[in-house]
Scaffold this motif. Structure first.
Motif, PDB file in Angstrom:
ATOM      1  N   GLN A 122      39.148  38.839  50.323  1.00 31.91           N
ATOM      2  CA  GLN A 122      38.897  39.106  48.961  1.00 31.91           C
ATOM      3  C   GLN A 122      40.001  40.626  48.605  1.00 31.91           C
ATOM      4  OE1 GLN A 122      34.591  39.745  49.365  1.00 31.91           O
ATOM      5  NE2 GLN A 122      34.267  38.341  47.318  1.00 31.91           N
ATOM      6  N   CYS A 123      40.178  40.557  47.268  1.00 25.71           N
ATOM      7  CA  CYS A 123      41.035  41.677  46.778  1.00 25.71           C
ATOM      8  C   CYS A 123      40.146  42.662  45.654  1.00 25.71           C
ATOM      9  CB  CYS A 123      42.368  41.198  46.189  1.00 25.71           C
ATOM     10  SG  CYS A 123      43.429  40.206  47.245  1.00 25.71           S
ATOM     11  N   VAL A 124      40.588  43.847  45.550  1.00 21.09           N
ATOM     12  CA  VAL A 124      40.169  44.715  44.818  1.00 21.09           C
ATOM     13  C   VAL A 124      41.650  45.188  44.059  1.00 21.09           C
ATOM     14  CG1 VAL A 124      39.424  46.878  44.065  1.00 21.09           C
ATOM     15  CG2 VAL A 124      38.045  45.608  45.653  1.00 21.09           C
ATOM     16  N   ILE A 125      41.671  44.918  42.924  1.00 22.20           N
ATOM     17  CA  ILE A 125      42.820  45.551  41.776  1.00 22.20           C
ATOM     18  C   ILE A 125      42.378  46.657  40.738  1.00 22.20           C
ATOM     19  CG2 ILE A 125      44.623  44.864  40.374  1.00 22.20           C
ATOM     20  CD1 ILE A 125      44.752  43.709  43.194  1.00 22.20           C
ATOM     21  N   LEU A 126      42.954  47.820  40.643  1.00 22.63           N
ATOM     22  CA  LEU A 126      42.485  48.874  39.948  1.00 22.63           C
ATOM     23  C   LEU A 126      43.639  48.886  39.008  1.00 22.63           C
ATOM     24  CD1 LEU A 126      40.534  51.238  39.182  1.00 22.63           C
ATOM     25  CD2 LEU A 126      42.255  52.488  40.589  1.00 22.63           C
ATOM     26  N   LEU A 127      43.261  49.129  37.644  1.00 24.91           N
ATOM     27  CA  LEU A 127      44.097  49.397  36.400  1.00 24.91           C
ATOM     28  C   LEU A 127      43.082  50.366  35.476  1.00 24.91           C
ATOM     29  CD1 LEU A 127      46.708  49.699  34.732  1.00 24.91           C
ATOM     30  CD2 LEU A 127      45.922  47.613  33.711  1.00 24.91           C
ATOM     31  N   ARG A 162      36.260  40.412  36.404  1.00 20.39           N
ATOM     32  CA  ARG A 162      36.533  41.602  35.620  1.00 20.39           C
ATOM     33  C   ARG A 162      35.505  42.664  35.356  1.00 20.39           C
ATOM     34  NH1 ARG A 162      37.861  42.805  30.373  1.00 20.39           N
ATOM     35  NH2 ARG A 162      37.454  40.748  29.535  1.00 20.39           N
ATOM     36  N   MET A 163      35.602  43.911  35.921  1.00 20.73           N
ATOM     37  CA  MET A 163      34.601  44.881  35.299  1.00 20.73           C
ATOM     38  C   MET A 163      35.343  46.006  34.867  1.00 20.73           C
ATOM     39  SD  MET A 163      32.003  45.461  38.992  1.00 20.73           S
ATOM     40  CE  MET A 163      30.922  46.540  37.919  1.00 20.73           C
ATOM     41  N   ASP A 164      35.013  46.307  33.565  1.00 20.59           N
ATOM     42  CA  ASP A 164      35.165  47.334  32.559  1.00 20.59           C
ATOM     43  C   ASP A 164      34.032  47.511  31.563  1.00 20.59           C
ATOM     44  OD1 ASP A 164      35.701  45.606  30.735  1.00 20.59           O
ATOM     45  OD2 ASP A 164      37.810  45.389  31.125  1.00 20.59           O
ATOM     46  N   GLN A 165      34.362  48.465  30.681  1.00 20.54           N
ATOM     47  CA  GLN A 165      33.304  48.684  29.713  1.00 20.54           C
ATOM     48  C   GLN A 165      32.836  47.379  28.966  1.00 20.54           C
ATOM     49  OE1 GLN A 165      33.404  52.208  27.389  1.00 20.54           O
ATOM     50  NE2 GLN A 165      33.651  53.409  29.325  1.00 20.54           N
ATOM     51  N   GLU A 217      31.790  34.691  45.405  1.00 20.70           N
ATOM     52  CA  GLU A 217      32.259  33.897  44.103  1.00 20.70           C
ATOM     53  C   GLU A 217      33.297  34.100  43.679  1.00 20.70           C
ATOM     54  OE1 GLU A 217      28.790  33.412  41.398  1.00 20.70           O
ATOM     55  OE2 GLU A 217      27.475  33.664  42.900  1.00 20.70           O
ATOM     56  N   ALA A 218      33.975  35.213  43.959  1.00 18.88           N
ATOM     57  CA  ALA A 218      35.400  35.542  43.588  1.00 18.88           C
ATOM     58  C   ALA A 218      36.095  35.977  44.516  1.00 18.88           C
ATOM     59  CB  ALA A 218      35.192  36.554  42.413  1.00 18.88           C
ATOM     60  N   ASP A 219      37.705  35.871  44.101  1.00 20.40           N
ATOM     61  CA  ASP A 219      38.402  36.316  45.216  1.00 20.40           C
ATOM     62  C   ASP A 219      39.111  37.763  44.948  1.00 20.40           C
ATOM     63  OD1 ASP A 219      38.765  33.517  46.632  1.00 20.40           O
ATOM     64  OD2 ASP A 219      39.633  33.103  44.410  1.00 20.40           O
ATOM     65  N   ILE A 220      38.867  37.942  43.713  1.00 23.16           N
ATOM     66  CA  ILE A 220      39.711  39.273  43.161  1.00 23.16           C
ATOM     67  C   ILE A 220      38.573  39.995  42.132  1.00 23.16           C
ATOM     68  CG2 ILE A 220      41.297  40.304  41.788  1.00 23.16           C
ATOM     69  CD1 ILE A 220      43.283  38.088  42.377  1.00 23.16           C
ATOM     70  N   LEU A 221      38.293  41.422  42.590  1.00 24.03           N
ATOM     71  CA  LEU A 221      37.590  42.168  41.522  1.00 24.03           C
ATOM     72  C   LEU A 221      38.361  43.065  40.885  1.00 24.03           C
ATOM     73  CD1 LEU A 221      34.796  43.169  40.702  1.00 24.03           C
ATOM     74  CD2 LEU A 221      34.960  44.731  42.652  1.00 24.03           C
ATOM     75  N   LEU A 222      38.506  42.838  39.569  1.00 21.29           N
ATOM     76  CA  LEU A 222      39.721  43.581  38.719  1.00 21.29           C
ATOM     77  C   LEU A 222      38.762  44.684  38.107  1.00 21.29           C
ATOM     78  CD1 LEU A 222      42.527  44.021  37.334  1.00 21.29           C
ATOM     79  CD2 LEU A 222      41.963  42.128  36.100  1.00 21.29           C
ATOM     80  N   GLY A 223      39.306  45.765  37.842  1.00 18.06           N
ATOM     81  CA  GLY A 223      38.661  46.710  37.044  1.00 18.06           C
ATOM     82  C   GLY A 223      39.041  48.023  36.818  1.00 18.06           C
ATOM     83  N   THR A 224      38.305  48.979  36.017  1.00 16.48           N
ATOM     84  CA  THR A 224      38.684  50.066  35.842  1.00 16.48           C
ATOM     85  C   THR A 224      38.238  51.174  36.872  1.00 16.48           C
ATOM     86  OG1 THR A 224      37.069  50.521  34.429  1.00 16.48           O
ATOM     87  CG2 THR A 224      39.005  49.990  33.316  1.00 16.48           C
ATOM     88  N   GLN A 225      38.326  52.530  36.555  1.00 15.98           N
ATOM     89  CA  GLN A 225      37.628  53.224  37.731  1.00 15.98           C
ATOM     90  C   GLN A 225      36.339  53.036  38.212  1.00 15.98           C
ATOM     91  OE1 GLN A 225      37.583  57.311  36.269  1.00 15.98           O
ATOM     92  NE2 GLN A 225      36.296  56.846  34.702  1.00 15.98           N
ATOM     93  N   MET A 226      35.599  52.309  37.618  1.00 13.40           N
ATOM     94  CA  MET A 226      34.347  52.186  38.056  1.00 13.40           C
ATOM     95  C   MET A 226      34.134  51.055  39.432  1.00 13.40           C
ATOM     96  SD  MET A 226      32.543  49.215  35.225  1.00 13.40           S
ATOM     97  CE  MET A 226      32.769  50.405  33.880  1.00 13.40           C
TER      98      MET A 226
END
Length: 774
Positions: free
Chosen positions: A463-468, A552-555, A575-584
């Protein structure tokens, strides 16, 4: 008897207790800390009793009602409200109300008492029950004297109840009553059932009452506790602490009364185990503990660990719970039914009376500072409460705030360092120079190295975590012909494009409008979106890797109740390969299958008009990089930047806090910034920009004439966000070495402007030790 009451009216001219006569029937019941209903002018307001005295006085109005059976606020919290008022320069009523759960606050309405009502309106109803246009008619009639309206105070608290149904005699039920017979058959198998369960078979309340009237069943109304974490079972765990963890636990156990300790542990060093063990020891001594976490997204994982360790003796307080759930948790705390409170910032006011330990996890987080009145910092409140109870405060972080680390270096705080990381070394961090990517013709948001890394992890089922740290689809919209940008009509900011609904939104006031097809200024069709937000990154990833499963996790995706926990659980369960989100997603999350972390636009926050911008960037990059390689699999992080030689990027990539601290402190000293000086921000806002500017200039002049020692004033100047919600804003910065002297002078200047402020000619806000400068 006289009651001294602070009323729910945040107006500077009445920020004091008012005296009310206590009716005889209330004299044996009333206590300081109780909520009461009081007449105030032509209104009826919520009040908090802050004291009582014997005797009486002519002309006093009587209290109308006691709203509590026992005090909602303890003597300690009443004293704390004075401290919060003095150190944040807020109204005491604001401090008192901040300590109550939302369910114990009230709303105000008007009851239609007498007179000739228009069609469709009934006497005895409330004004809020009608549409706004009807309300206008009713208010107009009342102004003419044709209707009489009476102020009413409406409580928000609700208690969830159910009815226990017990079988007494099945033989008395008539054979023709089929639904009642069906219910009785169920009760024969289970003699005690809830009415909510029997209702599932179609049994109505009148039918149930008929069974009771016949003597077939006994009905008992009971109160139910709304527990969102009831399914988490307590588990016996045996954890072997390493040497540095054991030393930290011993230091906390032996800490002096009111002492503050800073636990500086690299990401993955096991700070949570230190917390669990320390709290366990406190509970064994018959005391209680508070654990604060900065983000709602951190709460589910932390709650799960604490519930498994301490069972139902844990209460949870955070804003993702419903109002009823928070009220039930608060009542459990008030009744001394819990040993541990886990929650976000406001949980620091939990009404515990046997406090033995307070912990702030991720103590560097700015969310511990409240940005609305009362503008308190949870750390400062924690230190006050710890001194009151004679217990220690633990501040924990992998990237401590410069203020806390500086205090630890000076010996104000005791310093505890956890250097070892479970699972081996910190993950290697690769700095990607996006200028070179651009030179190679790569105009996407992903460097080739990071993109190939993502493909590799998906192929390996890792799995990957991508932050923007930007939500939305794009950051702004602009016409390429005339250069006009789409801005908020109420705030001096660009609107952000959100793909869902094809809308432009203001993230400050909530204004939104549909995406135009042509420029509103010149009618050109060359209107284009610029920049990238999390929505756009998600779209780009799906276009390039259609098989990728992305959360995707953001507000925007976490606004619904329970959404944080649901999304994190899905990612944890693979259930996912990538968790993409903001600073949370940057901190506190522990997923052993995450082997790659990507940080997009790592330097985007460096240019913010804020002396803490470098510190926040360092913390964000360091924290998110630490999400990789927390299990048996090795991990690595990719940090994309257009400024690879910046000392923040270099030190963060090397997990080198000490070098960053030394560099940053040198710059802070030159700039006279905290922690070398205390900072206060005074903001003036008004509908007329000239009024805001004039009042700021007058304040600055008055302050300089006061000659406050060891203080400096900068400004007035327009705020970076010069217009917010249709109000124009000017700021004054004050730096001081003697905060107590400064606060007394600011309170005097604030009081001198009380009359103009109360008439709402302008607004003046004072933020002591601010974290937001916009």
């Amino acid at each position: 008897m006289i009651a001294h009451v602070h009323v729910d009216a945040p107006v500077i001219t009445i920020d004091r207790p008012f005296d009310y006569e206590v009716p005889e029937q209330f004299e044996a019941l009333i206590e300081p800390g109780m909520r009461v209903s009081v007449p105030f002018g032509s209104r009826r307001l919520l009040g908090i009793v802050v004291g009582t005295s014997d005797g009486t006085r002519d002309g006093l109005k009587p209290l109308e009602a006691l709203l509590d059976e026992e005090s909602s606020l303890t003597d300690e919290l009443l004293a704390l409200s004075i401290h919060v008022k003095e150190t944040t320069l807020c109204f005491r009523s604001s401090a008192l109300l901040a300590m109550l759960p939302a369910a114990l606050k009230v709303s105000y309405d008007k009851e239609i008492k007498e007179g000739h009502v228009p069609d469709g309106v009934r006497l005895g109803t409330h004004l809020s029950e009608y549409p706004k246009e009807v309300q206008s008619v009713i208010l107009g009639l009342a102004k003419k004297g044709e209707l009489i309206l009476a102020p009413v105070l409406k409580e928000k608290k609700t208690v969830k109840t159910d009815v226990v149904v017990e079988l007494l005699d099945a033989t008395v039920v008539p054979k023709r009553a089929k639904k009642q017979l069906e219910a009785v058959d169920l009760l024969k198998e289970t003699p005690r059932m809830y009415w909510s369960a029997l209702r599932q078979i179609g049994l109505t309340r009148p039918q149930l009452q008929k069974l009771a009237d016949l003597g077939a069943v006994r009905l008992t109304e009971v109160e139910l506790n709304r527990d969102p974490y009831a399914t988490i079972e307590q588990v016996e765990e045996s954890v072997q602490l390493n040497d540095s963890q054991a030393s930290a636990v011993l230091a906390i156990q032996e800490a002096e009364a009111g002492e503050t300790l800073l636990v500086h542990g690299v990401t993955g060093s096991g700070k949570t185990e230190v917390y669990l063990e320390s709290i366990g020891q406190v509970i064994d001594e018959g005391k209680q503990a508070i654990l604060l976490v900065p983000e709602i997204s951190l709460t589910p994982m932390m709650v799960k660990r604490f519930k498994r360790r301490f069972g139902d003796r844990v209460a949870v307080l955070h804003s993702a719970l419903s109002k009823g759930e928070k009220y039930d948790e608060w009542r459990k705390i008030k009744r001394n039914e819990v040993d541990v409170v886990v929650g976000a910032r406001s949980a620091i006011f939990a009404p515990l009376d046997r406090l033995g330990l307070i912990i702030l996890d991720e103590e560097h987080e700015t969310t511990y500072k409240q940005e609305e009145n009362p503008r308190y910092h949870a750390r400062d409140v924690a230190i006050w409460r710890a001194r009151y109870h004679g217990c220690p405060v633990v501040l924990g972080s992998a990237t401590p705030s410069l203020e806390s680390y500086a205090r630890a270096q000076k010996g104000v705080y005791r310093y505890l360092h956890l250097k070892e990381r479970y699972g081996g070394e910190m993950p290697p961090v690769h700095i990607i120079d996006m200028r070179r990517e651009l030179a190679k013709g790569n105009t996407t948001m992903f460097s080739e190295e990071l993109f190939q890394g993502i493909l590799d992890r998906i192929e390996k089922k890792e799995q990957c975590v991508i932050l923007l740290n930007r939500r939305g689809f794009t950051t702004f919209v602009m016409c390429r012909d005339c250069g006009e940008g789409m801005t908020c009509p109420h705030c001096a900011v660009n609107l952000t494009y959100h793909q869902y609904g094809d809308r432009l939104k203001c993230h400050y006031c909530g204004y939104e409008v549909g995406m135009p097809s042509t420029c509103p200024s010149c009618n050109s069709k060359k209107i284009k979106q610029f920049g990238s937000g999390t929505q756009k990154i998600e779209t780009e990833l799906l276009n390039r890797i259609p098989e990728a499963r992305i959360i995707r996790m953001d507000q925007d995706t976490t606004s619904r109740k329970g959404s944080h926990e649901q999304l994190l659980r899905r990612f944890e369960e693979g259930e996912a390969d990538i968790l993409l989100g903001t600073q949370m997603i940057a901190k506190g999350l522990d997923f052993p299958n995450v082997t790659l972390v990507g940080v997009l636009a790592a330097d985007a926050t460096l240019g913010m008009p804020d002396f803490r911008a470098t510190e926040r960037t360092f913390q964000l990059v360091t924290q998110v990089a630490g999400r990789a390689g927390r299990g048996k699999l090795p991990g690595e992080a990719f940090v994309q930047t257009y400024n690879p030689d910046h000392y923040v990027i270099e030190t963060a990539s090397e997990h080198d806090y000490e070098t960053f601290f030394a560099k940053e402190m040198g710059l802070r000293q030159v700039g006279n910034h905290p922690p070398y000086w205390f900072l206060t921000l005074v903001t003036f806002s008004a509908k007329n920009p000239l009024v805001a500017k004039a009042e700021a200039e007058l304040f600055a002049s008055d302050f300089l004439q006061a000659h406050v020692e060891n203080s400096r004033l900068n400004g007035p100047m327009p705020a970076p966000l010069s217009k917010l919600k249709n109000a124009y804003r000017y700021q004054v910065f004050i730096k001081t070495k003697q905060p107590d002297t400064l606060y007394a002078e600011l309170a005097r200047l604030q009081q001198a402007r009380a009359k103009a402020i109360s008439k709402k000619e302008y607004q003046m806000s004072i933020d002591v030790n601010p974290y937001v400068f916009m």
